[in-house]
Design a protein around this motif. Structure first.
Motif, PDB file in Angstrom:
ATOM      1  N   GLU A   1       0.856  -1.396  -0.051  1.00 21.37           N
ATOM      2  CA  GLU A   1       0.228   0.062   0.203  1.00 21.37           C
ATOM      3  C   GLU A   1       0.759   1.312  -0.003  1.00 21.37           C
ATOM      4  N   VAL A   2       1.981   1.076   0.863  1.00 21.81           N
ATOM      5  CA  VAL A   2       2.979   2.250   0.842  1.00 21.81           C
ATOM      6  C   VAL A   2       3.376   2.808  -0.782  1.00 21.81           C
ATOM      7  N   LEU A   3       3.809   1.620  -1.362  1.00 20.55           N
ATOM      8  CA  LEU A   3       4.304   1.803  -2.586  1.00 20.55           C
ATOM      9  C   LEU A   3       3.324   2.157  -3.593  1.00 20.55           C
ATOM     10  N   ASP A   4       2.175   1.664  -3.512  1.00 23.07           N
ATOM     11  CA  ASP A   4       0.875   2.027  -4.562  1.00 23.07           C
ATOM     12  C   ASP A   4       0.722   3.413  -4.411  1.00 23.07           C
ATOM     13  N   GLN A   5       0.526   3.870  -3.123  1.00 24.45           N
ATOM     14  CA  GLN A   5       0.225   5.300  -2.779  1.00 24.45           C
ATOM     15  C   GLN A   5       1.387   6.277  -3.232  1.00 24.45           C
ATOM     16  N   ALA A   6       2.535   5.836  -3.178  1.00 19.26           N
ATOM     17  CA  ALA A   6       3.676   6.625  -3.462  1.00 19.26           C
ATOM     18  C   ALA A   6       3.679   6.836  -5.196  1.00 19.26           C
ATOM     19  N   THR A   7       3.437   5.569  -5.738  1.00 22.06           N
ATOM     20  CA  THR A   7       3.580   5.694  -7.233  1.00 22.06           C
ATOM     21  C   THR A   7       2.399   6.584  -7.818  1.00 22.06           C
ATOM     22  N   LEU A   8       1.055   6.188  -7.343  1.00 20.20           N
ATOM     23  CA  LEU A   8       0.040   7.289  -7.489  1.00 20.20           C
ATOM     24  C   LEU A   8       0.325   8.722  -7.312  1.00 20.20           C
TER      25      LEU A   8
ATOM     26  N   SER B   1      12.497 -11.360 -10.646  1.00 22.34           N
ATOM     27  CA  SER B   1      12.462  -9.779 -10.689  1.00 22.34           C
ATOM     28  C   SER B   1      11.823  -8.945  -9.850  1.00 22.34           C
ATOM     29  N   GLY B   2      10.901  -9.728  -9.005  1.00 21.19           N
ATOM     30  CA  GLY B   2      10.322  -8.985  -7.908  1.00 21.19           C
ATOM     31  C   GLY B   2       8.880  -8.275  -8.284  1.00 21.19           C
ATOM     32  N   ALA B   3       8.533  -7.305  -7.652  1.00 21.75           N
ATOM     33  CA  ALA B   3       7.003  -6.862  -8.043  1.00 21.75           C
ATOM     34  C   ALA B   3       7.459  -5.429  -8.575  1.00 21.75           C
ATOM     35  N   LEU B   4       6.413  -5.113  -9.556  1.00 21.57           N
ATOM     36  CA  LEU B   4       6.634  -3.793 -10.369  1.00 21.57           C
ATOM     37  C   LEU B   4       5.103  -3.338 -10.207  1.00 21.57           C
ATOM     38  N   ILE B   5       5.085  -1.772  -9.933  1.00 28.95           N
ATOM     39  CA  ILE B   5       4.094  -1.072  -9.807  1.00 28.95           C
ATOM     40  C   ILE B   5       4.076  -0.051 -10.809  1.00 28.95           C
ATOM     41  N   VAL B   6       3.116   0.172 -11.749  1.00 25.55           N
ATOM     42  CA  VAL B   6       3.193   1.380 -12.713  1.00 25.55           C
ATOM     43  C   VAL B   6       1.812   2.082 -12.609  1.00 25.55           C
ATOM     44  N   ARG B   7       1.920   3.416 -12.491  1.00 25.54           N
ATOM     45  CA  ARG B   7       0.645   3.914 -12.495  1.00 25.54           C
ATOM     46  C   ARG B   7       0.895   5.443 -13.379  1.00 25.54           C
ATOM     47  N   GLY B   8      -0.426   5.667 -13.851  1.00 18.10           N
ATOM     48  CA  GLY B   8      -0.659   6.704 -14.627  1.00 18.10           C
ATOM     49  C   GLY B   8       0.144   6.664 -16.123  1.00 18.10           C
ATOM     50  N   GLN B   9      -0.035   5.388 -16.611  1.00 23.47           N
ATOM     51  CA  GLN B   9       0.568   5.349 -18.178  1.00 23.47           C
ATOM     52  C   GLN B   9      -0.327   6.074 -19.125  1.00 23.47           C
ATOM     53  N   ALA B  10      -1.498   6.660 -18.669  1.00 26.25           N
ATOM     54  CA  ALA B  10      -2.069   7.605 -19.735  1.00 26.25           C
ATOM     55  C   ALA B  10      -1.381   8.851 -19.880  1.00 26.25           C
TER      56      ALA B  10
END
Length: 368
Positions: free
Chosen positions: A132-139, A255-264
């Motif tokens: 959740e920390v990583l998801d919020q930081a990425t957003l 390779s671990g986890a990857l979160i990408v947000r805001g591709q648009a």
């Protein structure tokens, strides 16, 4: 705050080339080149001599003729720092030119209090659950930078404090894993339908006893051997729950986890079919998590923010994108992962570099 160019082969050769170039450039050439890059960052359009003459006049109070500026632009083009797209009379910076600007001419500013507060609040709101920390930081990074936010969390094994199974629905249970540092990770696993609550409690007690103070990697093989040889005093249903819990972490790739947000946001600068195809190749590479370990490895040896411009990275080069990435570490300075943004080559480096740097430090403080 420190930031470094990336450590790839191309960037090394580029840095060797451009260090003497900067020292050999006159003050006039540097002013013109800086103005071209800054205009490109603002508009994404080629900059002509008349536009430059007006902008320089406003900035310096002096006046250079368009003819003089054209001569300087021609010299900069010969040095490989500028190019003329198609038949346009204007110029754009090359990737080498952008690298020269970022490393030698750009002045990074600080974040505003509102930006710092926003980053602090968004990261803190997620508590101590690492996903959740990583998801919020990425957003948050995506929203502030108008780029795609990206975080790479390499697969790690940290000593465990507690592991618990929680019933969700028939045939489904939540596995909650808490590390000694207080970070929480969750997985949903399949369990036998009609499983009694006592089996979840027994599985929780069994794994917590054997894994407390140890990493999952160290304890997993021993537990599986014990289950295989039937040394564990567990009934058949509880054994299946334990195996499901262990398997839920074993399915992660290296390779671990990857979160990408805001591709648009990456689509905002698309001007044709060729640009769209390049972005599709980038999205496909991100989905496949290609090159991600290389980014994490580069972050591990970095002292600060790293900047990848175009072809300096196999991951971003095909799409003509740039990335600003910083490692985040725990209180013992151990690398946990890397966070940053991906955007067009004309991203506002001066604004985004301190933003990424500060966010990485905030995550590190939360990790403890």
């Amino acid at each position: 705050m420190q930031f470094r160019q990336n450590s790839g082969n191309q960037s090394t050769s580029a840095s060797i080339q451009h260090r003497p170039v900067l020292s050999e450039m006159s003050a006039r050439s540097r002013d013109i080149f800086r103005t071209i890059v800054e205009a490109y960052v603002e508009t994404g359009e080629p900059v002509g001599s008349r536009t430059l003459s007006r902008r320089l006049g406003q900035l310096t109070g002096g006046q250079l003729s368009p003819a003089t500026i054209r001569n300087v632009m021609a010299d900069l083009e010969e040095l490989g720092l500028l190019f003329a797209p198609h038949t346009s009379a204007g110029r754009l910076p090359t990737e080498l030119g952008l690298r020269l600007f970022v490393d030698g001419l750009m002045e990074t500013g600080g974040l505003t209090e509102d930006e710092r507060s926003s980053i602090d609040a968004r990261c803190a709101a997620a508590g101590r659950s690492l996903p959740e920390v990583l998801d919020q930081a990425t957003l948050m990074l995506s929203g502030l930078s108008r780029c795609a936010g990206m975080v790479v969390a390499p697969k790690t094994d940290r000593p465990l404090k507690h592991l618990e199974f929680v019933h969700l629905a028939p045939g489904r249970a939540l596995v909650v894993m808490v590390t000694e540092g207080g970070m929480v990770e969750n997985r949903i696993v399949d369990v036998p339908v009609g499983l009694p609550p006592s089996a979840l409690i027994e599985a929780t007690n069994y794994l917590t006893t054997r894994l407390a103070g140890r990493t999952l990697a160290l304890g997993r093989d021993q537990i599986l051997q014990e289950l295989e040889s039937e040394r564990a005093a567990l009934d058949a249903l509880t054994k299946k729950v334990v195996e499901a819990g262990l398997a839920s972490w074993s399915r992660e790739d290296n390779s671990g986890a990857l979160i990408v947000r805001g591709q648009a946001h990456l689509l905002e600068d698309v001007t044709g079919v060729a640009d769209l195809e390049r972005l599709r190749s980038l999205f496909a590479a991100l989905e496949a998590k290609e090159q991600l370990l290389k980014l994490v490895e580069a972050a591990e040896v970095a002292d600060g923010v790293q900047i990848f411009i175009g072809a300096e990275s196999d991951l971003f080069g095909l799409a003509g994108c740039s990335a600003v990435i910083s490692p985040y570490r725990d209180s013992q300075r151990r690398l946990i992962g890397a966070i940053g943004v991906i955007g067009p080559s004309r991203i506002n480096y001066a604004r985004i570099i301190p933003m990424v740097d500060y966010t990485a430090k905030v995550i590190g403080r939360i990790l403890g």
